[in-house]
Design a protein around this motif. Structure first.
Motif, PDB file in Angstrom:
ATOM      1  N   ASP A 155      -5.180  -5.147  -6.778  1.00  0.00           N
ATOM      2  CA  ASP A 155      -4.816  -6.567  -6.778  1.00  0.00           C
ATOM      3  C   ASP A 155      -3.685  -6.765  -7.771  1.00  0.00           C
ATOM      4  O   ASP A 155      -3.301  -5.833  -8.471  1.00  0.00           O
ATOM      5  N   GLY A 156      -3.184  -7.992  -7.827  1.00  0.00           N
ATOM      6  CA  GLY A 156      -2.082  -8.281  -8.743  1.00  0.00           C
ATOM      7  C   GLY A 156      -0.784  -7.729  -8.188  1.00  0.00           C
ATOM      8  O   GLY A 156      -0.714  -7.292  -7.045  1.00  0.00           O
ATOM      9  N   PRO A 157       0.284  -7.786  -9.015  1.00  0.00           N
ATOM     10  CA  PRO A 157       1.585  -7.304  -8.542  1.00  0.00           C
ATOM     11  C   PRO A 157       1.566  -5.800  -8.293  1.00  0.00           C
ATOM     12  O   PRO A 157       0.828  -5.064  -8.920  1.00  0.00           O
ATOM     13  N   LEU A 158       2.396  -5.376  -7.363  1.00  0.00           N
ATOM     14  CA  LEU A 158       2.589  -3.956  -7.083  1.00  0.00           C
ATOM     15  C   LEU A 158       3.261  -3.324  -8.302  1.00  0.00           C
ATOM     16  O   LEU A 158       4.264  -3.825  -8.787  1.00  0.00           O
ATOM     17  N   THR A 159       2.695  -2.248  -8.807  1.00  0.00           N
ATOM     18  CA  THR A 159       3.307  -1.585  -9.960  1.00  0.00           C
ATOM     19  C   THR A 159       3.636  -0.147  -9.586  1.00  0.00           C
ATOM     20  O   THR A 159       3.087   0.396  -8.643  1.00  0.00           O
ATOM     21  N   PRO A 160       4.535   0.465 -10.340  1.00  0.00           N
ATOM     22  CA  PRO A 160       4.852   1.860 -10.065  1.00  0.00           C
ATOM     23  C   PRO A 160       3.588   2.732 -10.152  1.00  0.00           C
ATOM     24  O   PRO A 160       3.488   3.759  -9.517  1.00  0.00           O
ATOM     25  N   GLY A 161       2.610   2.300 -10.932  1.00  0.00           N
ATOM     26  CA  GLY A 161       1.373   3.054 -11.059  1.00  0.00           C
ATOM     27  C   GLY A 161       0.541   3.104  -9.777  1.00  0.00           C
ATOM     28  O   GLY A 161      -0.271   4.008  -9.605  1.00  0.00           O
ATOM     29  N   ASP A 162       0.713   2.112  -8.916  1.00  0.00           N
ATOM     30  CA  ASP A 162       0.030   2.171  -7.615  1.00  0.00           C
ATOM     31  C   ASP A 162       0.843   3.137  -6.767  1.00  0.00           C
ATOM     32  O   ASP A 162       1.913   2.777  -6.269  1.00  0.00           O
ATOM     33  N   ASN A 163       0.301   4.339  -6.571  1.00  0.00           N
ATOM     34  CA  ASN A 163       1.241   5.389  -6.153  1.00  0.00           C
ATOM     35  C   ASN A 163       1.608   5.371  -4.685  1.00  0.00           C
ATOM     36  O   ASN A 163       2.270   6.276  -4.203  1.00  0.00           O
ATOM     37  N   ARG A 164       1.139   4.355  -3.970  1.00  0.00           N
ATOM     38  CA  ARG A 164       1.646   4.113  -2.635  1.00  0.00           C
ATOM     39  C   ARG A 164       1.322   5.217  -1.631  1.00  0.00           C
ATOM     40  O   ARG A 164       2.051   5.388  -0.686  1.00  0.00           O
ATOM     41  N   ARG A 165       0.231   5.932  -1.858  1.00  0.00           N
ATOM     42  CA  ARG A 165      -0.186   6.751  -0.723  1.00  0.00           C
ATOM     43  C   ARG A 165      -0.746   5.792   0.320  1.00  0.00           C
ATOM     44  O   ARG A 165      -1.297   4.737  -0.017  1.00  0.00           O
ATOM     45  N   SER A 166      -0.595   6.157   1.563  1.00  0.00           N
ATOM     46  CA  SER A 166      -0.981   5.264   2.650  1.00  0.00           C
ATOM     47  C   SER A 166      -1.390   6.110   3.853  1.00  0.00           C
ATOM     48  O   SER A 166      -0.691   7.058   4.215  1.00  0.00           O
ATOM     49  N   PRO A 167      -2.525   5.775   4.451  1.00  0.00           N
ATOM     50  CA  PRO A 167      -3.048   6.593   5.541  1.00  0.00           C
ATOM     51  C   PRO A 167      -2.107   6.605   6.741  1.00  0.00           C
ATOM     52  O   PRO A 167      -1.559   5.569   7.117  1.00  0.00           O
ATOM     53  N   GLY A 168      -1.953   7.769   7.335  1.00  0.00           N
ATOM     54  CA  GLY A 168      -1.060   7.900   8.469  1.00  0.00           C
ATOM     55  C   GLY A 168       0.404   7.903   8.061  1.00  0.00           C
ATOM     56  O   GLY A 168       1.289   7.910   8.917  1.00  0.00           O
ATOM     57  N   GLY A 169       0.662   7.861   6.738  1.00  0.00           N
ATOM     58  CA  GLY A 169       2.029   7.880   6.228  1.00  0.00           C
ATOM     59  C   GLY A 169       2.252   9.134   5.394  1.00  0.00           C
ATOM     60  O   GLY A 169       3.053   9.991   5.748  1.00  0.00           O
ATOM     61  N   ASN A 170       1.496   9.212   4.306  1.00  0.00           N
ATOM     62  CA  ASN A 170       1.574  10.422   3.486  1.00  0.00           C
ATOM     63  C   ASN A 170       0.179  10.932   3.102  1.00  0.00           C
ATOM     64  O   ASN A 170       0.022  11.647   2.118  1.00  0.00           O
ATOM     65  N   MET A 171      -0.825  10.536   3.848  1.00  0.00           N
ATOM     66  CA  MET A 171      -2.169  11.107   3.728  1.00  0.00           C
ATOM     67  C   MET A 171      -2.823  10.958   5.108  1.00  0.00           C
ATOM     68  O   MET A 171      -2.343  10.174   5.943  1.00  0.00           O
ATOM     69  N   ASP A 172      -3.886  11.674   5.324  1.00  0.00           N
ATOM     70  CA  ASP A 172      -4.517  11.580   6.645  1.00  0.00           C
ATOM     71  C   ASP A 172      -4.975  10.157   6.931  1.00  0.00           C
ATOM     72  O   ASP A 172      -5.487   9.460   6.044  1.00  0.00           O
ATOM     73  N   GLY A 173      -4.796   9.765   8.202  1.00  0.00           N
ATOM     74  CA  GLY A 173      -5.077   8.400   8.606  1.00  0.00           C
ATOM     75  C   GLY A 173      -6.416   8.246   9.306  1.00  0.00           C
ATOM     76  O   GLY A 173      -7.364   9.019   9.067  1.00  0.00           O
ATOM     77  N   THR A 174      -6.489   7.250  10.167  1.00  0.00           N
ATOM     78  CA  THR A 174      -7.784   6.793  10.689  1.00  0.00           C
ATOM     79  C   THR A 174      -8.104   7.271  12.103  1.00  0.00           C
ATOM     80  O   THR A 174      -9.198   6.993  12.591  1.00  0.00           O
ATOM     81  N   LEU A 175      -7.196   7.975  12.763  1.00  0.00           N
ATOM     82  CA  LEU A 175      -7.435   8.329  14.173  1.00  0.00           C
ATOM     83  C   LEU A 175      -8.288   9.604  14.254  1.00  0.00           C
ATOM     84  O   LEU A 175      -7.841  10.664  14.702  1.00  0.00           O
ATOM     85  N   ALA A 176      -9.530   9.463  13.807  1.00  0.00           N
ATOM     86  CA  ALA A 176     -10.467  10.584  13.738  1.00  0.00           C
ATOM     87  C   ALA A 176     -11.867  10.006  13.740  1.00  0.00           C
ATOM     88  O   ALA A 176     -12.069   8.835  13.386  1.00  0.00           O
ATOM     89  N   GLU A 177     -12.827  10.836  14.097  1.00  0.00           N
ATOM     90  CA  GLU A 177     -14.201  10.333  14.131  1.00  0.00           C
ATOM     91  C   GLU A 177     -14.720   9.960  12.740  1.00  0.00           C
ATOM     92  O   GLU A 177     -15.483   9.013  12.581  1.00  0.00           O
TER      93      GLU A 177
END
Lengths: 338, 338, 338, 338
Positions: A97-119
């Motif tokens: 929550d709060g403002p986006l900071t550089p510390g929120d490392n912005r991994r995101s499913p289906g982008g740079n980590m495994d996503g949701t199209l799986a059982e």
């Protein structure tokens, strides 16, 4: 378990391959979710079929950011959920929550980590939100990216109030959620499309006015005139040369919410009109888990349901990708996992 | 012209006297308004019948703050209006917009300057707002005090969003406008009353839940329970010992909007629960002309009409006062001037 | 390892006992911190010596919320820190940022979980902040409660700007940090105390005006007069009958920030003046980790150092408690751990 | 009385002609001000010497927006001032406070109404601000446009807090006021210039870091690196291709404040980086009278004085124009009227 992987990028999504993977075990701080439904965004189409590449992306990767399911196992140290809870994935699992900071490392499913199209997906528990009962899995699984983006733009950043005027470009996922949220907050809404049928449906969803942009190519000017002084918010989802018209449609102190890095905000923009009105152009990057939770409270309070254009089965994932790429849908395109 | 004056304060409003006055001539910066309707607030009752005295008040004085009519003559230097424009009076004619400053000298019609209960009123043009067509004069003439107060509390200060929870105490003017505005912005609303008939009407106006406070005297606790964590906003209009219960009903980061200096926020309050939750208690002092104008845009966009309980004729002003004093009304009590 | 425990509550802190405990092992999501310094707040005094009891408190418990040290071991799933990082504890380890929600379950060290007065503390990694180099451990270990409270009140809630006027009651920890932060943001500051020596020190720290409240018992009125229209913010830390005077000192749209649940906001308050001005009274409950991080950025940018009144050794903890109880200090009272 | 008129537009300001005009009589709502000093902005240079034309501009017109003087006569209906009060002109005399609305008709002195370069000016009383004693007329007469713009951008829109980072492009009027206001609010400041001497002076005025943009042409990247994650605010005053570098210098949730319609924001801009960071680009249009008054309170509290580069006499107006056009100044260029 069954899953899809993006193995290669190609225009017909042949690189999106159904496969077997070992069912993951939730690590510390993670929850294992049995997925029930997901949804596609243009981002997913671009990742799988264009040279767009997510920062930190590595193939093969399980695609999609959107998904809903049931918590079936908890990793060490997780007390936010119980087994059996219905949850959806947050787009940035580390942005609480709060403002986006550089510390929120912005991994995101289906982008740079495994996503949701799986059982099964083992997901950071801090990045899951609990679902209200009234939403089906199909509906809940189509909120992660588009709905949170629309909410963040209009409500969290835009501080929308009743009586303000909102212009929604097109009838895709973000614009349709924006139309629904703006209507729920008492705003006056204008929707554009090249399809009269879609405009008809937009009016059913609450649009006060509609504009066929093929009939009115100079819709920026048209909106300026029909509102007398310009709108307070534009949901600008990109496209050939739209930004200049969006700016034209906007009134003093108005905000153009720039959305959709992937569909391409094409063309360059002359900043002079930004100064003359004056207005602001703001990039929107989905939103926090807190924004997702506040949005769910609002949706439940108002009984808002996502507009699902079409639902594909788990075995029809490639067809779903092609359907979204072709762009004829209104609202969201879902995939169910049973 | 015909006008009423408060000549003396007495409990039966015998000091509110119908009289003849010279029709005023608009001075520089003023507009002459032919009044068509007005409305009463508790403030007006208190000024005419109790020892409450407005700062700077001097009798005889034409009473009432609320009023709507038509501009019939412009003083020197006025270009905000044309003759024939339909307008309403702002509560503080010198407070244009932005935060209240000591420089906004807080003269207010029917308080420390002549008010609206007259055939003609010469009013500072900066303190008039233009009316949308869809409101009748009777409706438009009942907004000045109560509606702007409710809007300022919830929207301008409270930054209400869809999904937040609003508790409206009672079914008087401010609370009923608050219910309507909260509903228009997608909030979840709870209304209290001792009358089941009024609660039924509140539900028709949008209340999601209602509470009869005679049946549930500990309504603060009841609201805390029914919302699980307390509401985000309380419209606290005063009364015997209500504030402690209002605070009890409020959740973390919630706001209790204190309204109605005149009806008496009786009793004292223990500040400890303010800290424990934590929440804020905020005094609301009607609002600026800018707030009035933004509220009108929202009302027009949503088609909101004031809830008029009863309308009295110009010759029935004393009856109107008594009716408001007796407190059996819901929403507003209007006076028409023809 | 060495640690203190509160075993019993008594007025002379005999129940605060030095003891041996097993050095903790960091669980999933935790970091083990070798503590270097901590500090006392009135809250800690109240927990150890009065009938004040924290929700969920269970004795024996290691006391204190404030502390700074070095990360020496990481539990499973922690990637926010590396070994060797200097950190401080956040007051609510589960409140990351954004508004306080019921989901932030409000565990707090030295309140309802083991605190910092020990050689080693295993703490939720999400509840630690990284320290700037320029602060000593003693300084960094005195920020958790008082500094974050002052920052949250004035900046996060109060949106303080240059030219606004801030009244700081007394010269304790919260008030002194408030004085420093208000000065750094260009505000005009007024400090009260019964000690001319402390007022002299407050002027050195930036106070523009000072008031000896024994010489000027009606300081609310005095502040109202010296500022012409009242201050914009009061740091109200509680005490016999101060709240009414704080309200008196406040101008239109001003905020009284209520702080210090434990020192006792004694007496009840008449809400009428809140309405007449109008102003708001807001409870402040320390703040989020995000607020702590933004505060550290501001402190580093301005070179702000905590005002440490006196530092006690680890073996002098009871003396430190008594010293804070006696209330003769200015700023913070620290404990070093070597 | 003596006055200047712009009679024709030409590059050497030969069309700026000293002349005799009848001393104006204050109309209703106006105050007659005996001018003591004024100042030039690029806007004034552009109006007099380029094809830039103000909406509604008609020649001949008395030039300049900035000015300070003494109230010597009051028109009918004016009670905001007394004779003898020291005042300055607001840039938009009809914009009192709150958001800019279409109703604020945007007349502006020296743009589409007679300006301040005259011995006497009859000005709308609502558009004058009272001056604090500590400012000389020369100082007070150089605030109207540049100072209010910088304040509005950083404080009113930007909600600047201590610890945030501000990049000021160049050392002209707006940038220098921005540097002073940002310093007063505890921000970390970076200033660019091609002149090491000006950068030295900027450091004396509070700049924490400076960058010679001739030595570091890729200053956007350099600022991004020196701040690790980009700045929170850029004061973007326009110039060849600066906007792309300003965007590059900005961090997540940062704001680029676009200023200076007239100096030319040349070149077009690719919106993609706005989305990727994400950040906002906001047009700033000076500010309201309320913003001016709040800025004066802050200036007085902090003892801020405008940086006056050079002062010309009333008979040297053309030289002043040329001096500003040549752009070698730092801060403001004033004209005194005695």
């Amino acid at each position: 378990m069954e899953a899809y992987e993006i193995r290669e990028v190609d225009e017909e999504f042949e690189g999106v391959v159904r496969t077997e993977r070992e069912r993951p075990t939730p690590g510390p701080g993670e929850a294992l979710v049995r997925m029930e439904a997901g949804a596609l965004n243009y981002r997913d189409v671009a990742i799988a079929s264009t040279d767009f590449s997510y920062p930190g992306e590595e193939l093969p990767m399980i695609p999609l950011s959107d998904g809903a399911g049931e918590v079936v196992e908890l990793g060490a140290g997780v007390d936010r959920f119980d087994e059996g809870d219905r949850v959806a994935t947050a787009f940035f699992p580390d942005w609480v929550d709060g403002p986006l900071t550089p510390g929120d490392n912005r991994r995101s499913p289906g982008g740079n980590m495994d996503g949701t199209l799986a059982e099964y997906v083992s997901y950071p528990a801090e990045g899951l939100v609990e679902l209200p009962d009234y939403l089906s899995s199909e509906e809940a699984g189509s909120l992660t990216c588009a709905a949170v983006t629309a909410w963040t733009a209009l409500v969290e950043h835009g501080e929308l109030t009743a009586g303000e005027r909102v212009l929604c470009l097109g009838t895709g996922g973000v614009s349709t959620f924006a139309l629904q949220f703006a209507t729920a907050q008492g705003a006056e809404t204008i929707v554009t499309s090249s399809s009269d049928a879609k405009l008809e449906r937009a009016r059913e969803l609450g649009a006060d006015r509609t504009l066929n942009y093929e009939e009115t190519p100079d819709w920026g000017e048209a909106v300026q005139e029909m509102t007398e002084s310009g709108v307070d918010h534009v949901i600008e989802i990109g496209g050939q040369g739209t930004l200049e018209r969006s700016i034209r449609a906007t009134g003093p102190d108005g905000e153009v919410h720039l959305i959709g890095v992937l569909t391409g905000i094409s063309g360059e923009v002359d900043p002079a009109p930004i100064l003359n009105t004056p207005l602001s152009v703001r990039g929107v990057s989905v939103g926090s888990r807190g924004a997702f939770e506040r949005m769910l409270a609002a949706m439940e309070s108002e009984g808002i349901r996502p507009e699902i254009d079409r639902t594909f089965g788990f075995d029809e994932a490639r067809e779903a990708y092609r359907y979204v790429r072709d762009g004829a849908h209104q609202g969201k395109v879902a995939i169910t996992f049973d």
